[in-house]
Motif scaffolding. Sequence first.
Motif, mmCIF file in Angstrom:
data_model
loop_
_atom_site.group_PDB
_atom_site.id
_atom_site.type_symbol
_atom_site.label_atom_id
_atom_site.label_comp_id
_atom_site.label_asym_id
_atom_site.label_seq_id
_atom_site.Cartn_x
_atom_site.Cartn_y
_atom_site.Cartn_z
ATOM 1 N N LEU A 143 -4.564 12.096 -3.317
ATOM 2 C CA LEU A 143 -4.975 12.508 -4.656
ATOM 3 C C LEU A 143 -4.351 11.521 -5.636
ATOM 4 N N ILE A 144 -5.209 10.815 -6.336
ATOM 5 C CA ILE A 144 -4.721 9.800 -7.281
ATOM 6 C C ILE A 144 -4.826 10.370 -8.702
ATOM 7 N N PRO A 145 -3.736 10.256 -9.482
ATOM 8 C CA PRO A 145 -3.785 10.816 -10.841
ATOM 9 C C PRO A 145 -4.582 9.948 -11.801
ATOM 10 N N LYS A 146 -5.242 10.608 -12.749
ATOM 11 C CA LYS A 146 -5.862 9.905 -13.874
ATOM 12 C C LYS A 146 -4.900 10.004 -15.053
ATOM 13 N N PRO A 147 -4.634 8.969 -15.823
ATOM 14 C CA PRO A 147 -5.108 7.613 -15.590
ATOM 15 C C PRO A 147 -4.345 6.988 -14.419
ATOM 16 N N TRP A 148 -5.061 6.266 -13.603
ATOM 17 C CA TRP A 148 -4.449 5.712 -12.400
ATOM 18 C C TRP A 148 -3.819 4.350 -12.679
ATOM 19 N N GLU A 149 -2.893 3.997 -11.800
ATOM 20 C CA GLU A 149 -2.353 2.633 -11.800
ATOM 21 C C GLU A 149 -3.246 1.840 -10.866
ATOM 22 N N ASP A 150 -3.725 0.697 -11.327
ATOM 23 C CA ASP A 150 -4.676 -0.079 -10.532
ATOM 24 C C ASP A 150 -4.147 -0.401 -9.141
ATOM 25 N N ASP A 151 -2.856 -0.792 -9.089
ATOM 26 C CA ASP A 151 -2.342 -1.193 -7.776
ATOM 27 C C ASP A 151 -2.245 0.001 -6.816
ATOM 28 N N VAL A 152 -2.026 1.191 -7.362
ATOM 29 C CA VAL A 152 -1.963 2.386 -6.512
ATOM 30 C C VAL A 152 -3.359 2.707 -5.963
ATOM 31 N N LEU A 153 -4.351 2.632 -6.831
ATOM 32 C CA LEU A 153 -5.711 2.920 -6.377
ATOM 33 C C LEU A 153 -6.157 1.893 -5.325
ATOM 34 N N LEU A 154 -5.868 0.627 -5.601
ATOM 35 C CA LEU A 154 -6.276 -0.414 -4.644
ATOM 36 C C LEU A 154 -5.533 -0.278 -3.305
ATOM 37 N N ALA A 155 -4.245 0.033 -3.383
ATOM 38 C CA ALA A 155 -3.462 0.169 -2.134
ATOM 39 C C ALA A 155 -3.980 1.350 -1.307
ATOM 40 N N THR A 156 -4.351 2.420 -1.985
ATOM 41 C CA THR A 156 -4.863 3.598 -1.256
ATOM 42 C C THR A 156 -6.221 3.290 -0.632
ATOM 43 N N LEU A 157 -7.066 2.595 -1.381
ATOM 44 C CA LEU A 157 -8.370 2.212 -0.824
ATOM 45 C C LEU A 157 -8.199 1.303 0.395
ATOM 46 N N GLU A 158 -7.249 0.389 0.279
ATOM 47 C CA GLU A 158 -6.975 -0.546 1.379
ATOM 48 C C GLU A 158 -6.546 0.226 2.637
ATOM 49 N N MET A 159 -5.691 1.207 2.428
ATOM 50 C CA MET A 159 -5.211 2.004 3.553
ATOM 51 C C MET A 159 -6.374 2.789 4.192
ATOM 52 N N LEU A 160 -7.216 3.365 3.338
ATOM 53 C CA LEU A 160 -8.359 4.120 3.867
ATOM 54 C C LEU A 160 -9.325 3.189 4.605
ATOM 55 N N ARG A 161 -9.524 1.999 4.064
ATOM 56 C CA ARG A 161 -10.415 1.023 4.711
ATOM 57 C C ARG A 161 -9.863 0.636 6.091
ATOM 58 N N ASN A 162 -8.560 0.390 6.142
ATOM 59 C CA ASN A 162 -7.947 0.020 7.423
ATOM 60 C C ASN A 162 -8.057 1.143 8.450
ATOM 61 N N ARG A 163 -7.841 2.359 7.982
ATOM 62 C CA ARG A 163 -7.941 3.500 8.910
ATOM 63 C C ARG A 163 -9.354 3.650 9.437
ATOM 64 N N ARG A 164 -10.328 3.422 8.578
ATOM 65 C CA ARG A 164 -11.733 3.489 9.039
ATOM 66 C C ARG A 164 -12.000 2.434 10.102
ATOM 67 N N GLU A 165 -11.493 1.238 9.826
ATOM 68 C CA GLU A 165 -11.696 0.130 10.784
ATOM 69 C C GLU A 165 -11.050 0.453 12.139
ATOM 70 N N GLU A 166 -9.837 0.995 12.066
ATOM 71 C CA GLU A 166 -9.114 1.328 13.306
ATOM 72 C C GLU A 166 -9.834 2.435 14.094
ATOM 73 N N GLY A 167 -10.506 3.315 13.339
ATOM 74 C CA GLY A 167 -11.170 4.461 13.981
ATOM 75 C C GLY A 167 -12.503 4.107 14.616
ATOM 76 N N LYS A 168 -13.010 2.904 14.310
ATOM 77 C CA LYS A 168 -14.332 2.529 14.839
ATOM 78 C C LYS A 168 -14.279 2.189 16.323
#
Lengths: 127, 166
Positions: free
Chosen positions: A102-127
């Motif tokens: 859960l990311i708070p609004k207003p978000w910190e750009d680096d927090v949002l990007l880091a979370t997206l990166e983590m989710l992207r990596n997890r998706r890749e690992e799960g494939k």
Amino acid sequence: MEKTTLMVVDDSPFASKQIKDLVEENGYEVIGYAKNGEEGIRMYEELHPDIVIMDIIMPGIDGLETAEILLKKDPSATILMLSSLCDSGTLEEVKAIGLKYLIPKPWEDDVLLATLEMLRNRREEGK
Amino acid sequence: MLNMDVKEIFDTSFCEVTKKLVKLELKKVCDEEGKEEDKADLLNKGYREAIETHGYINSIVICQFSDDLFRYIINAMNNGVTPSKEEVPLYLNEYINIACGHAVSRMNNLAGQASRLSIPSFYQEEEPLEDKWGVHSGRWLSYHTEIGRLHIFIKYSLQSENEEVG
């Protein structure tokens, strides 16, 4: 390398535009915007984005209920919740439907990007 | 009751969120400045945005923006471009949603209880909100900025008190 695709579900054009500007500079592609939960569910079934960024407070069905419906339809859906309400109770509600972030609004750009990166990596690992 | 100054929490949240979202410093004007009837009249005209909270804290929060500040905020939130007439309310909705969400999150964490936000409403015609929301008395936060003025009306009650504070 194919870009990770995102769909944004948020009634706020401010949030949608800010997210688009930020993520598209960082290797993601926003393929759809939905202004409410109902539209988000229809759009998800049509577009099958890699990651959904979902606001909680929206007219009609809220983001938590929308996320729950999406997860029932597609248990592999990757959803990142955003909200101006970011207290421990709201985080518990997010966790109760099987989501972790859960990311708070207003978000910190680096927090949002880091979370997206983590989710992207997890998706890749799960494939 | 918890040692929680609701008005101060809203004050901090509005100042922090305004700075972060639109790069503007809110400077508080003396709380009790102005006649009560003049303040109440602010609820009835101009650009206004209202939101309710329900749960541990039951409240109505109404922001009244001076014309210049209203234009500045919506343009700043849209990368310096004036949004379409249809989109204007959505920008102000987001502004008050984020500021009040920030405040309510802090109160929820302090109290260990839950409160939720309503969908905000935007008003710009001479539509009296004083009667619509039953707001005859409440607390005020008034700010000036280099652009214009912002008045915030807050009326609340905490669940454990079962009485209105205003």
